[in-house]
Design a protein around this motif. Structure first.
Motif, PDB file in Angstrom:
ATOM      1  N   SER A  29       0.848  -1.188   0.000  1.00  0.00           N
ATOM      2  CA  SER A  29       0.000   0.000   0.000  1.00  0.00           C
ATOM      3  C   SER A  29       0.885   1.241   0.000  1.00  0.00           C
ATOM      4  N   LYS A  30       0.301   2.361  -0.408  1.00  0.00           N
ATOM      5  CA  LYS A  30       1.038   3.612  -0.539  1.00  0.00           C
ATOM      6  C   LYS A  30       0.298   4.714   0.198  1.00  0.00           C
ATOM      7  N   SER A  31       1.036   5.477   1.018  1.00  0.00           N
ATOM      8  CA  SER A  31       0.469   6.646   1.698  1.00  0.00           C
ATOM      9  C   SER A  31       0.652   7.860   0.804  1.00  0.00           C
ATOM     10  N   ILE A  32      -0.384   8.674   0.713  1.00  0.00           N
ATOM     11  CA  ILE A  32      -0.364   9.858  -0.144  1.00  0.00           C
ATOM     12  C   ILE A  32      -0.695  11.080   0.700  1.00  0.00           C
ATOM     13  N   ALA A  33       0.259  11.983   0.801  1.00  0.00           N
ATOM     14  CA  ALA A  33       0.020  13.238   1.515  1.00  0.00           C
ATOM     15  C   ALA A  33      -0.879  14.122   0.662  1.00  0.00           C
ATOM     16  N   HIS A  34      -1.725  14.889   1.284  1.00  0.00           N
ATOM     17  CA  HIS A  34      -2.615  15.801   0.566  1.00  0.00           C
ATOM     18  C   HIS A  34      -1.883  17.099   0.257  1.00  0.00           C
ATOM     19  N   THR A  35      -0.844  16.961  -0.545  1.00  0.00           N
ATOM     20  CA  THR A  35      -0.047  18.088  -1.012  1.00  0.00           C
ATOM     21  C   THR A  35       0.118  17.930  -2.515  1.00  0.00           C
ATOM     22  N   GLU A  36       0.579  18.970  -3.153  1.00  0.00           N
ATOM     23  CA  GLU A  36       0.815  18.870  -4.596  1.00  0.00           C
ATOM     24  C   GLU A  36       1.815  17.756  -4.899  1.00  0.00           C
ATOM     25  N   GLU A  37       2.873  17.661  -4.079  1.00  0.00           N
ATOM     26  CA  GLU A  37       3.886  16.621  -4.282  1.00  0.00           C
ATOM     27  C   GLU A  37       3.294  15.225  -4.070  1.00  0.00           C
ATOM     28  N   GLY A  38       2.452  15.106  -3.046  1.00  0.00           N
ATOM     29  CA  GLY A  38       1.819  13.814  -2.788  1.00  0.00           C
ATOM     30  C   GLY A  38       0.955  13.353  -3.942  1.00  0.00           C
ATOM     31  N   PHE A  39       0.187  14.284  -4.521  1.00  0.00           N
ATOM     32  CA  PHE A  39      -0.664  13.919  -5.646  1.00  0.00           C
ATOM     33  C   PHE A  39       0.145  13.665  -6.914  1.00  0.00           C
ATOM     34  N   GLU A  40       1.280  14.351  -7.067  1.00  0.00           N
ATOM     35  CA  GLU A  40       2.181  14.065  -8.186  1.00  0.00           C
ATOM     36  C   GLU A  40       2.699  12.628  -8.083  1.00  0.00           C
ATOM     37  N   GLU A  41       3.141  12.250  -6.877  1.00  0.00           N
ATOM     38  CA  GLU A  41       3.627  10.878  -6.659  1.00  0.00           C
ATOM     39  C   GLU A  41       2.532   9.853  -6.920  1.00  0.00           C
ATOM     40  N   PHE A  42       1.310  10.168  -6.496  1.00  0.00           N
ATOM     41  CA  PHE A  42       0.183   9.266  -6.737  1.00  0.00           C
ATOM     42  C   PHE A  42      -0.054   9.090  -8.242  1.00  0.00           C
ATOM     43  N   GLY A  43       0.008  10.174  -8.981  1.00  0.00           N
ATOM     44  CA  GLY A  43      -0.154  10.101 -10.436  1.00  0.00           C
ATOM     45  C   GLY A  43       0.924   9.260 -11.089  1.00  0.00           C
ATOM     46  N   GLU A  44       2.154   9.410 -10.621  1.00  0.00           N
ATOM     47  CA  GLU A  44       3.256   8.597 -11.156  1.00  0.00           C
ATOM     48  C   GLU A  44       3.051   7.126 -10.830  1.00  0.00           C
ATOM     49  N   TRP A  45       2.568   6.851  -9.619  1.00  0.00           N
ATOM     50  CA  TRP A  45       2.292   5.480  -9.191  1.00  0.00           C
ATOM     51  C   TRP A  45       1.196   4.859 -10.065  1.00  0.00           C
ATOM     52  N   LEU A  46       0.144   5.633 -10.351  1.00  0.00           N
ATOM     53  CA  LEU A  46      -0.920   5.146 -11.236  1.00  0.00           C
ATOM     54  C   LEU A  46      -0.383   4.863 -12.637  1.00  0.00           C
ATOM     55  N   GLU A  47       0.502   5.727 -13.115  1.00  0.00           N
ATOM     56  CA  GLU A  47       1.095   5.529 -14.443  1.00  0.00           C
ATOM     57  C   GLU A  47       1.937   4.252 -14.475  1.00  0.00           C
ATOM     58  N   GLU A  48       2.695   3.990 -13.414  1.00  0.00           N
ATOM     59  CA  GLU A  48       3.470   2.748 -13.345  1.00  0.00           C
ATOM     60  C   GLU A  48       2.551   1.534 -13.401  1.00  0.00           C
ATOM     61  N   LEU A  49       1.430   1.593 -12.704  1.00  0.00           N
ATOM     62  CA  LEU A  49       0.459   0.497 -12.723  1.00  0.00           C
ATOM     63  C   LEU A  49      -0.136   0.331 -14.124  1.00  0.00           C
ATOM     64  N   ARG A  50      -0.430   1.444 -14.775  1.00  0.00           N
ATOM     65  CA  ARG A  50      -0.974   1.388 -16.141  1.00  0.00           C
ATOM     66  C   ARG A  50       0.029   0.727 -17.093  1.00  0.00           C
ATOM     67  N   LEU A  51       1.295   1.120 -16.988  1.00  0.00           N
ATOM     68  CA  LEU A  51       2.321   0.547 -17.857  1.00  0.00           C
ATOM     69  C   LEU A  51       2.533  -0.938 -17.570  1.00  0.00           C
ATOM     70  N   LYS A  52       2.468  -1.309 -16.288  1.00  0.00           N
ATOM     71  CA  LYS A  52       2.661  -2.711 -15.897  1.00  0.00           C
ATOM     72  C   LYS A  52       1.548  -3.607 -16.421  1.00  0.00           C
ATOM     73  N   THR A  53       0.312  -3.110 -16.381  1.00  0.00           N
ATOM     74  CA  THR A  53      -0.840  -3.939 -16.756  1.00  0.00           C
ATOM     75  C   THR A  53      -1.314  -3.711 -18.186  1.00  0.00           C
ATOM     76  N   GLY A  54      -0.935  -2.566 -18.769  1.00  0.00           N
ATOM     77  CA  GLY A  54      -1.413  -2.239 -20.112  1.00  0.00           C
ATOM     78  C   GLY A  54      -2.848  -1.734 -20.135  1.00  0.00           C
ATOM     79  N   LYS A  55      -3.400  -1.465 -18.945  1.00  0.00           N
ATOM     80  CA  LYS A  55      -4.783  -0.998 -18.844  1.00  0.00           C
ATOM     81  C   LYS A  55      -4.852   0.189 -17.890  1.00  0.00           C
ATOM     82  N   GLU A  56      -5.838   1.051 -18.116  1.00  0.00           N
ATOM     83  CA  GLU A  56      -6.045   2.217 -17.261  1.00  0.00           C
ATOM     84  C   GLU A  56      -6.619   1.784 -15.912  1.00  0.00           C
ATOM     85  N   PRO A  57      -5.957   2.153 -14.800  1.00  0.00           N
ATOM     86  CA  PRO A  57      -6.481   1.771 -13.486  1.00  0.00           C
ATOM     87  C   PRO A  57      -7.785   2.500 -13.150  1.00  0.00           C
TER      88      PRO A  57
END
Length: 85
Positions: A29-57
């Motif tokens: 699991s991943k903790s996400i701070a409610h800051t601009e940086e936290g949401f940037e990291e969350f977006g990058e994490w979602l992109e990694e998942l998308r690339l790994k699975t080939g599908k939009e999370p």
């Protein structure tokens, strides 16, 4: 099935857990701070998942309280939430 991210939203921090299929956890699991940086990291994490699975999370959000307006605004702006939350 698309990958699914469960997002537990609380005041100041959210916790996300990704699944690549029903009951198949994708990493820790991943903790996400409610800051601009936290949401940037969350977006990058979602992109990694998308690339790994080939599908939009798909993100499923559960609020444990009110999502602060700044976090709601950042979340809606960065990831295109149609309702800004």
């Amino acid at each position: 099935m698309e990958p699914v991210v469960g997002l537990g939203v609380s005041k100041g921090i959210s916790v996300a857990q990704a699944f690549t299929s029903r009951n198949e956890v994708a990493g820790k699991s991943k903790s996400i701070a409610h800051t601009e940086e936290g949401f940037e990291e969350f977006g990058e994490w979602l992109e990694e998942l998308r690339l790994k699975t080939g599908k939009e999370p798909v993100v499923v959000r559960r609020s444990n309280g009110a999502l602060p307006s700044r976090a709601r605004s950042l979340y809606g702006t960065k990831w295109g939430s149609p309702h800004g939350h």
